[in-house]
Design an enzyme around this catalytic site. Structure first.
Site, short mmCIF file in Angstrom:
data_model
loop_
_atom_site.label_atom_id
_atom_site.label_comp_id
_atom_site.label_asym_id
_atom_site.label_seq_id
_atom_site.Cartn_x
_atom_site.Cartn_y
_atom_site.Cartn_z
N PHE A 13 -12.32 10.28 24.36
CA PHE A 13 -13.84 10.07 24.66
C PHE A 13 -14.33 9.56 23.53
CE2 PHE A 13 -17.50 13.10 24.39
CZ PHE A 13 -18.33 12.41 25.09
N LEU A 37 -1.75 8.78 22.97
CA LEU A 37 -1.84 8.76 24.90
C LEU A 37 -1.36 10.36 25.04
CD1 LEU A 37 -1.17 5.49 26.24
CD2 LEU A 37 -3.24 6.40 25.38
N THR A 132 -16.41 17.48 12.68
CA THR A 132 -17.26 18.10 13.66
C THR A 132 -17.96 19.10 12.69
OG1 THR A 132 -17.00 19.91 15.06
CG2 THR A 132 -15.23 19.86 13.71
N ASP A 133 -19.21 19.43 13.35
CA ASP A 133 -20.10 20.58 12.70
C ASP A 133 -19.25 22.02 12.91
OD1 ASP A 133 -20.34 21.13 15.36
OD2 ASP A 133 -22.39 21.20 15.48
N GLU A 134 -18.16 22.14 13.61
CA GLU A 134 -17.69 23.38 13.70
C GLU A 134 -17.21 23.95 12.48
OE1 GLU A 134 -15.52 24.48 17.24
OE2 GLU A 134 -16.61 23.08 18.57
N TYR A 157 -9.05 25.45 15.72
CA TYR A 157 -9.41 24.01 15.72
C TYR A 157 -10.47 23.58 14.59
CZ TYR A 157 -12.53 20.04 16.84
OH TYR A 157 -13.38 18.95 16.89
N LYS A 161 -9.96 21.22 11.24
CA LYS A 161 -10.69 20.15 10.98
C LYS A 161 -11.27 20.38 9.51
CE LYS A 161 -11.95 16.88 13.32
NZ LYS A 161 -11.36 15.53 13.44
N LYS A 196 -14.14 20.19 28.69
CA LYS A 196 -15.21 20.64 27.90
C LYS A 196 -16.17 21.01 28.89
CE LYS A 196 -12.84 19.26 24.32
NZ LYS A 196 -12.71 17.85 23.87
N ASP A 287 -15.10 36.22 27.88
CA ASP A 287 -15.71 35.67 26.72
C ASP A 287 -14.67 34.70 25.77
OD1 ASP A 287 -17.42 34.24 25.19
OD2 ASP A 287 -18.50 35.89 24.33
N PRO A 289 -12.51 34.04 22.76
CA PRO A 289 -12.24 34.85 21.57
C PRO A 289 -12.96 34.23 20.29
CG PRO A 289 -10.21 34.66 22.59
CD PRO A 289 -11.23 33.77 23.40
N GLY A 290 -13.71 34.85 19.49
CA GLY A 290 -14.31 34.08 18.11
C GLY A 290 -15.40 33.32 18.59
N TYR A 348 -8.32 29.83 33.15
CA TYR A 348 -9.40 30.45 33.95
C TYR A 348 -8.74 31.46 35.05
CZ TYR A 348 -12.30 26.94 31.84
OH TYR A 348 -13.16 25.96 31.06
#
Ligand code: NAD
Ligand code: DAU
Length: 349
Positions: A13, A37, A132-134, A157, A161, A196, A287, A289-290, A348
């Site tokens: 992306f 890929l 990332t800001d995470e 994740y 990072k 996303k 929700d 988790p975390g 889902y």
């Protein structure tokens, strides 16, 4: 600055927007897009630049130490913009090891190959790590992430990072490897894989499927249009200081549920559906988790030092994004067939 520029993850992306910007803007650079890929990588994202003389694609896996080392020796990459990663939090909860491999070991393989090639002369070289800001964890109701906020990652994740950020910094300290890191907030825009929030909900609205809002929907993210992220990367790559970190964000906080309602309104208008019909698809589900409550970036450093600011409002960016998905349903159909169906069921059901 650079002649042989390696961009990793360029078929994904954000990477595809970075590749497009650099290929079109810097005709004298040799731009190498290295991507394995995975499900998230798609060369259809780069159809408009694939025939340009300064663009080269290399299919390779950053986890393959030997191959990566060999490519650095062969092509003498003097700069790297590293975006390749496993990027989806929900997938990291199901399979953390895949994130350790690509995000940590893969980054180390690139650092080692870069170090081995230029150890005796780092002059004019640059390793740019896209993060990332995470990594900062979660905010409460107030406050902003700054470049000095301590790391406190909460998902596999973000932990992977954060670890890769630490390694990049450590290579700077230990081996004097010239690096720069940016930590960016949530991106949205054309070509985002529909796992996303925004593209998944656009796709579901098109198909009249439920919109699965996690928990109570009162989680907050700071959204940035992907082209503005690519512009920031260009600026930091060329004008940022070595050994510095820059936060990038949209000055644009939205609670998930408010964002989803705005998206529903815009989609109803564009699809010519009765106002309120997409909102009826909203379904509150279990929700994550975390789940981090709130991300919000203080982007004053990059704004003041490098003069960067977002170029579009969220309403404009979202409208452009929706139009792109509506006009590129073939792209959507390609990426949502096959593996995506299995993923969707597992996530889902
Ligand atoms: P993405 O998942 O869309 O794309 C990742 C790309 O990396 C894909 O093309 C994939 O094929 C490639 N890739 C994955 N594993 C690889 C491997 N082992 N070897 C080679 N290529 C591999 O991701 P994105 O959303 O474009 O994110 C790009 C980068 O930006 C990531 O490092 C991510 O952590 C960071 N980031 C993303 C966001 C966001 O909102 N999406 C925000 C801030 C930072
Ligand atoms: O902040 C930057 C990060 O933003 C990047 O580093 C990640 O690569 C990127 O995936 C993104 O992470 P998020 O977890 O914030 O993005 P996502 O689109 O998965 O979720 C956004 C919010 O929407 C989050 O609060 C979870 C919620 N959500 C998401 C999905 C997929 C839902 O409520 N339902 C969903 O189905």
């Amino acid at each position: 600055m650079s002649k042989n520029l390696l961009i990793t993850g360029g078929a994904g992306f954000i990477g595809s927007h970075v590749v497009r910007l650099f290929v079109n803007k810097y005709s004298s650079y040799n731009i190498f897009n290295l991507d394995s890929l995975t499900y998230a990588g798609n060369l259809e994202n780069l159809k408009d630049v694939e025939d340009k003389e300064n663009y080269h694609f290399i299919k390779a896996d950053i986890n393959d130490e030997k191959v990566i080392d060999g490519l650095f020796q062969e092509y003498q990459f003097d700069s790297v913009i590293h975006l390749a990663a496993e990027s989806h939090v929900d997938r990291s909860i199901k399979d953390p090891l895949a994130f350790v491999k690509t995000n940590i070991i893969g980054t180390l393989n690139l650092l080692n190959a870069f170090k081995k090639l230029w150890n005796n002369n780092f002059e004019g070289k640059r390793f740019y790590h896209v993060s990332t800001d995470e990594v900062y964890g979660t905010l409460g109701k107030s406050g902003l992430f700054t470049e000095t906020t301590s790391y406190s990652p909460n998902s596999p994740y973000s932990a992977s990072k954060a670890s890769s950020d630490h390694f990049v910094r450590a290579y700077g300290e230990t081996y004097k490897l010239p690096y720069v890191i940016t930590n960016c907030s949530n991106n949205y825009g054309q070509n985002q894989f529909p796992e996303k929030l925004i593209p998944l909900f656009i796709n579901n609205i098109i198909n009249n499927k439920p919109l699965p809002v996690y928990g109570d929907g009162n989680y907050t993210r700071d959204w940035l249009y992907v082209v503005d992220h690519a512009r920031a990367i260009d600026l930091v790559f060329h004008e940022g200081e070595n050994e510095e970190t820059y936060n990038i964000g949209g000055f644009n906080e939205w609670k998930n549920i408010d964002l989803v309602k705005l998206l529903c309104r815009q989609m109803d208008e564009k699809l010519g559906r009765e106002r309120g019909s997409s909102e009826k698809l909203i379904t509150y589900v279990k929700d994550r988790p975390g789940h981090d409550l709130r991300y919000a970036i203080d982007a004053n450093k990059i704004n003041k030092e490098l003069g960067w600011e977002p170029s579009v409002t969220f309403e404009q960016g979202l409208s452009i994004t929706i139009d792109w998905y509506l006009n590129n349903q073939e792209w959507l159909n390609h990426v949502t067939s096959g593996e995506y169906q299995l993923y969707y069921k597992k996530q889902y059901q």
